[in-house]
Design a protein around this motif. Structure first.
Motif, PDB file in Angstrom:
ATOM      1  N   LEU A 167      21.778   1.684  14.842  1.00 17.68           N
ATOM      2  CA  LEU A 167      20.689   0.711  14.990  1.00 17.68           C
ATOM      3  C   LEU A 167      21.218  -0.648  15.449  1.00 17.68           C
ATOM      4  O   LEU A 167      20.599  -1.324  16.275  1.00 17.68           O
ATOM      5  CB  LEU A 167      19.912   0.579  13.676  1.00 17.68           C
TER       6      LEU A 167
ATOM      7  N   ARG B  16       4.849  -4.024  21.703  1.00 16.99           N
ATOM      8  CA  ARG B  16       4.678  -2.794  20.916  1.00 16.99           C
ATOM      9  C   ARG B  16       5.823  -1.825  21.195  1.00 16.99           C
ATOM     10  O   ARG B  16       6.372  -1.215  20.278  1.00 16.99           O
ATOM     11  CB  ARG B  16       3.324  -2.130  21.242  1.00 16.99           C
TER      12      ARG B  16
ATOM     13  N   PHE C  84       8.981  -3.290  19.552  1.00 22.65           N
ATOM     14  CA  PHE C  84       8.899  -3.141  18.090  1.00 22.65           C
ATOM     15  C   PHE C  84       9.157  -1.686  17.678  1.00 22.65           C
ATOM     16  O   PHE C  84       9.776  -1.429  16.646  1.00 22.65           O
ATOM     17  CB  PHE C  84       7.517  -3.579  17.579  1.00 22.65           C
ATOM     18  N   THR C  85       8.677  -0.756  18.481  1.00 25.41           N
ATOM     19  CA  THR C  85       8.903   0.663  18.152  1.00 25.41           C
ATOM     20  C   THR C  85      10.397   0.973  18.195  1.00 25.41           C
ATOM     21  O   THR C  85      10.929   1.644  17.304  1.00 25.41           O
ATOM     22  CB  THR C  85       8.133   1.581  19.138  1.00 25.41           C
TER      23      THR C  85
ATOM     24  N   ILE D 219      12.857  -1.117  17.775  1.00 25.53           N
ATOM     25  CA  ILE D 219      13.584  -1.796  16.687  1.00 25.53           C
ATOM     26  C   ILE D 219      13.215  -1.226  15.320  1.00 25.53           C
ATOM     27  O   ILE D 219      14.090  -0.993  14.479  1.00 25.53           O
ATOM     28  CB  ILE D 219      13.297  -3.321  16.705  1.00 25.53           C
ATOM     29  N   PHE D 220      11.912  -0.990  15.090  1.00 26.29           N
ATOM     30  CA  PHE D 220      11.481  -0.696  13.720  1.00 26.29           C
ATOM     31  C   PHE D 220      11.297   0.783  13.380  1.00 26.29           C
ATOM     32  O   PHE D 220      11.230   1.116  12.197  1.00 26.29           O
ATOM     33  CB  PHE D 220      10.190  -1.472  13.389  1.00 26.29           C
ATOM     34  N   TYR D 221      11.242   1.667  14.387  1.00 22.49           N
ATOM     35  CA  TYR D 221      11.067   3.089  14.053  1.00 22.49           C
ATOM     36  C   TYR D 221      12.166   3.579  13.090  1.00 22.49           C
ATOM     37  O   TYR D 221      11.854   4.224  12.075  1.00 22.49           O
ATOM     38  CB  TYR D 221      11.007   3.967  15.314  1.00 22.49           C
TER      39      TYR D 221
ATOM     40  N   LEU E 214      13.693   2.037  10.874  1.00 17.66           N
ATOM     41  CA  LEU E 214      13.484   1.480   9.531  1.00 17.66           C
ATOM     42  C   LEU E 214      12.227   2.073   8.890  1.00 17.66           C
ATOM     43  O   LEU E 214      12.219   2.385   7.696  1.00 17.66           O
ATOM     44  CB  LEU E 214      13.358  -0.054   9.607  1.00 17.66           C
ATOM     45  N   VAL E 215      11.168   2.225   9.694  1.00 20.45           N
ATOM     46  CA  VAL E 215       9.892   2.730   9.166  1.00 20.45           C
ATOM     47  C   VAL E 215      10.048   4.149   8.622  1.00 20.45           C
ATOM     48  O   VAL E 215       9.449   4.499   7.597  1.00 20.45           O
ATOM     49  CB  VAL E 215       8.793   2.653  10.268  1.00 20.45           C
TER      50      VAL E 215
ATOM     51  N   MET F 265       3.571   4.902  16.018  1.00 24.45           N
ATOM     52  CA  MET F 265       3.930   3.513  16.355  1.00 24.45           C
ATOM     53  C   MET F 265       4.037   3.303  17.860  1.00 24.45           C
ATOM     54  O   MET F 265       3.634   2.282  18.389  1.00 24.45           O
ATOM     55  CB  MET F 265       5.317   3.158  15.784  1.00 24.45           C
TER      56      MET F 265
ATOM     57  N   PHE G 284       1.788  -6.083  16.355  1.00 26.42           N
ATOM     58  CA  PHE G 284       1.988  -5.791  14.939  1.00 26.42           C
ATOM     59  C   PHE G 284       0.800  -5.009  14.364  1.00 26.42           C
ATOM     60  O   PHE G 284       0.982  -3.976  13.714  1.00 26.42           O
ATOM     61  CB  PHE G 284       2.195  -7.103  14.160  1.00 26.42           C
TER      62      PHE G 284
END
Lengths: 194, 81
Positions: free
Chosen positions: A4, A125, A128-129, A131-133, A135-136, A148, B63
């Motif tokens: 990551l 979006r 963010f997907t 970066i955060f997938y 973690l989610v 996402m 978001f």
């Protein structure tokens, strides 16, 4: 080093190079995407039990895109309410499901500002997907967290989803992205013309 | 729909050579992914954002569309798992 971190370093290095230099890389992003999709295809082709995986998916393959559509549009409506943004255009921005290269130009035909927001919100979006997938999925089941990425799960975010979620989510991510990619152009146009 | 071409070529190649393709594709995939993300970052970095408010608006939309999607996927898809 955690993968990551490498993803984040690549992303921010790219952002900095894009922002502060004028190096031209041509279609390298597209070439890398095709190469990755080819490698993912190789994985699917050589793995056994793909038919079983598709059968196992069943209803979830249709329910997940539906959940993404309802959730994205309601999320967009809520964001419009928070920002005092015109509801119709807020929902139209959300109906891009991450497909920024479509949403921006489509909405720009009605208003340059909505076009810019359509582009940026959907690009964000996608970022963010990425970066955060990873973690989610520590909290949310990895196949449900595919939602996402919206329409991007069949191409640009597919490699990230497969890398972190495992190759078993390739098919659901692809079907999810494919359905949303097919719906987004019609839905954006329909909402914009209301 | 160009994306189908490398996917189908990959699936067919992988299927035909499934007995010979014994090595792990994880490393080439990771390296290509990092390059892809870098080049996507370059493209995103080229976008000029003149007004901060546009940037904030975009982040809030991104978001809440993601949050809404996740909540509904849990609500509708959670029962099918």
């Amino acid at each position: 080093m955690n993968f990551l971190y490498l993803v984040l370093i690549s992303l921010f290095a790219g952002l900095l190079v894009g922002k502060y230099t004028s190096y031209e890389f041509g279609d390298l992003a597209l070439l890398m995407l095709y190469l990755l999709i080819f490698i993912i295809g190789l994985e699917i082709g050589k793995s056994r039990g793909v038919k079983r995986e598709i059968k196992k998916l069943g209803k979830i393959a249709l329910i997940l895109p539906l959940a993404t559509i309802i959730g994205s549009l309601l999320g967009g409506a809520f964001a419009s309410f928070l920002l005092r943004f015109p509801l119709k255009w807020g929902i139209a921005v959300s109906a891009g499901f991450g497909w920024y290269s479509l949403t921006g130009p489509l909405l720009a035909a009605f208003s340059p500002i909505y076009g810019v927001i359509g582009f940026l919100a959907n690009l964000t979006r996608e970022i963010f997907t990425i970066i955060f997938y990873p973690l989610v999925i520590k909290r949310v089941p990895k196949e449900l967290a595919v939602s996402m990425g919206g329409a991007t799960t069949m191409d640009s975010t597919l490699p990230v989803l497969v890398k972190f979620g495992g190759k078993e989510i390739t098919i659901i991510a692809f079907i999810h992205g494919f359905i949303l990619t097919a719906i987004a152009p019609f839905l954006i146009s329909l909402i914009a013309q209301l | 729909m160009n994306i189908f071409i490398p996917l189908i070529v990959g699936v067919v190649t992988g299927y035909i050579f499934r007995e010979k393709l014994k090595y792990n594709l994880d490393k080439p995939m990771s390296a290509t992914l990092l390059f892809l993300i870098f080049f996507m970052g370059v493209e995103a970095g080229r976008v000029e954002i003149k007004a901060m408010s546009l940037f904030v608006t975009s982040i809030i939309f991104a978001f809440f569309t993601i949050l809404g999607s996740l909540l509904f996927s849990l609500l509708l898809g959670g029962k099918l798992r």
